[in-house]
Scaffold this active site. Sequence first.
Site, mmCIF file in Angstrom:
data_model
loop_
_atom_site.group_PDB
_atom_site.id
_atom_site.type_symbol
_atom_site.label_atom_id
_atom_site.label_comp_id
_atom_site.label_asym_id
_atom_site.label_seq_id
_atom_site.Cartn_x
_atom_site.Cartn_y
_atom_site.Cartn_z
ATOM 1 N N ASP A 71 47.405 36.381 57.379
ATOM 2 C CA ASP A 71 47.897 36.843 58.677
ATOM 3 C C ASP A 71 48.234 35.657 59.597
ATOM 4 O O ASP A 71 47.797 35.601 60.747
ATOM 5 C CB ASP A 71 46.857 37.757 59.347
ATOM 6 C CG ASP A 71 47.475 38.688 60.386
ATOM 7 O OD1 ASP A 71 48.712 38.882 60.351
ATOM 8 O OD2 ASP A 71 46.733 39.221 61.225
ATOM 9 N N GLY A 130 43.302 45.293 67.482
ATOM 10 C CA GLY A 130 42.797 46.223 66.491
ATOM 11 C C GLY A 130 41.466 45.796 65.902
ATOM 12 O O GLY A 130 40.681 46.627 65.446
ATOM 13 N N GLY A 137 38.974 44.350 67.544
ATOM 14 C CA GLY A 137 37.868 44.467 68.483
ATOM 15 C C GLY A 137 38.209 43.781 69.796
ATOM 16 O O GLY A 137 39.370 43.710 70.192
#
Length: 414
Positions: free
Chosen positions: A199, A85, A87
Site C-alpha cells: 500500500d 479505515g 482506525g
Amino acid sequence: MSDGLRVIEAVIVFVVIAVKVGILICVCRRRNQTDSRPVIPGSKFLTLAIDKFLNDMEREKPIRFTDQQLRIATDNYSNLLGSGGFGTVYKGIFTNGTMVAVKVLRGSSDKKIEEQFMAEVGTIGRIHHFNLVRLYGFCFEKNLIALVYEYMGNGSLDKYLFHEKKTLGYEKLHEIAVGTARGIAYLHEECRQRIIHYDIKPGNILLDRNFNPKVADFGLAKLCNKDNTHITMTGGRGTPGYAAPELWMPFPITHKCDVYSFGMLLFEIIGRRRNLDIKRAESQEWFPIWVWKRFDTAQLGELIIVCGIEEKSKEIAERMIKIALWCVQYRPELRPIMSVVVKMLEGSLEVPEPGNPFQHLMGAVTFAHPVQDSQTYNTTTTSSGSFVMVTNSSIICATPIMRKYEIELASRNV
C-alpha cells in the site's frame, strides 16, 4: 581473642548470606508479578496464537503499554491527528518528553483487527531503518488494541502534494522520493525475510520535522521467504490507482507490486497533483498516460511548463519521469528492483529509455513514432557493486475485457 573474631566473622557471613537470600526472594517475587501481567481480564480474550505472538514480539523489543498509560500520554485521546479505515491516530507525549502517535485499531470484526495488529507489529516491530517509521510499542487489552509510533511532525506527503500550497520544491521532493525508495528497498532486499508493503501511496509516506520521509502503515504488509518469488493471495490488496494490475487478477504476486505503486507515487510527485483529477481536461484525466504521450512524442517541455517545474529542476524531473515509466511497466518482470531505482534516482546509474507501460490500455491509439519493445532489468551483483543488464522483451496486450476492467480500477483512484 581469636575465637571471638571467628564468631564475629561467622555472624557477619551469616548476615550477608541472609540479606542476599532476602534480596533474591524479592526479585523473584517481582518477576513473577511482572510475568503474570494481569492487564487483560478474561483468559478467553486471547487465543493461544495471539498470546504466543505477543510473547515473541516482546522479545523483539517493542514495549507493551497499558490502556491507562496511553490514556495519560494522549490526555484521554483529546488530540486527534487523523482517521481512516484502519482506525484513529492521536498525538501523545510521555513523561520523558517523547512525542508519539497512538493508532487505535478498529475494524469490522475482532479477527480483522487482530490480523492488522499482527501484520503491523510482526513486520515493522522487527526492523529498524531511517526511512521506516519506528514502532515504539503496542497495547493489546480487552478494551484497547493500539500501536505506538514515533511522532512525525510534518504529517503525510499527500497534504503537500494535493491539499496545501506547493511549499516543497522539486529538490526536496526528489530527496523524499529517494528516501522512500531506500525504505522500500530495505524491506525487499535487506531484511531477514522480505516484507511486501502492498500500500505505497502519499498518505503512507510520513515526514519528520526535517521533511525526511518514512514509510508507514504496515496493516497490509506481508512477510515472505526470499526464496519464494511468488505469493498466492486471496482477494485484492492495496489502494485502487496505486495497486499493481496483478493484485486485482488471479496472477502470482511478487514484491514488484510495490515497485509499481512507487512508480504511481513518483507520477504524483512529478505533477504535484493526483494522478486522477476530474477537474482537468480529458486528455490529462489520468496523468501517467498523459505523461507517457508527452515523453513518447518528445514534448516534455510542455509537461515541464504545465507542472510548474523550474529550469534548475528540469533534469531531476526528466529522470524521475523515466524511472516512473519503468516502475509501472505492465509486466512485473520488466520493473526494476528497488535498489536499482534508488541508484537511478541518485544519478549513479543511467536510466535507459523506457517502453510504453500503457500499451495494453491504449488499444489502437497511435503516436508520432512506433512504440519500441519494452526492456527488462536483470540485476547482477559483483564485488564492485551492482550493474544492470538490459534485454529486449515484447509486451503482451490485454484482452478488451481486461483493458476495460483496468481502466475502471484506475478511475477509482483515492
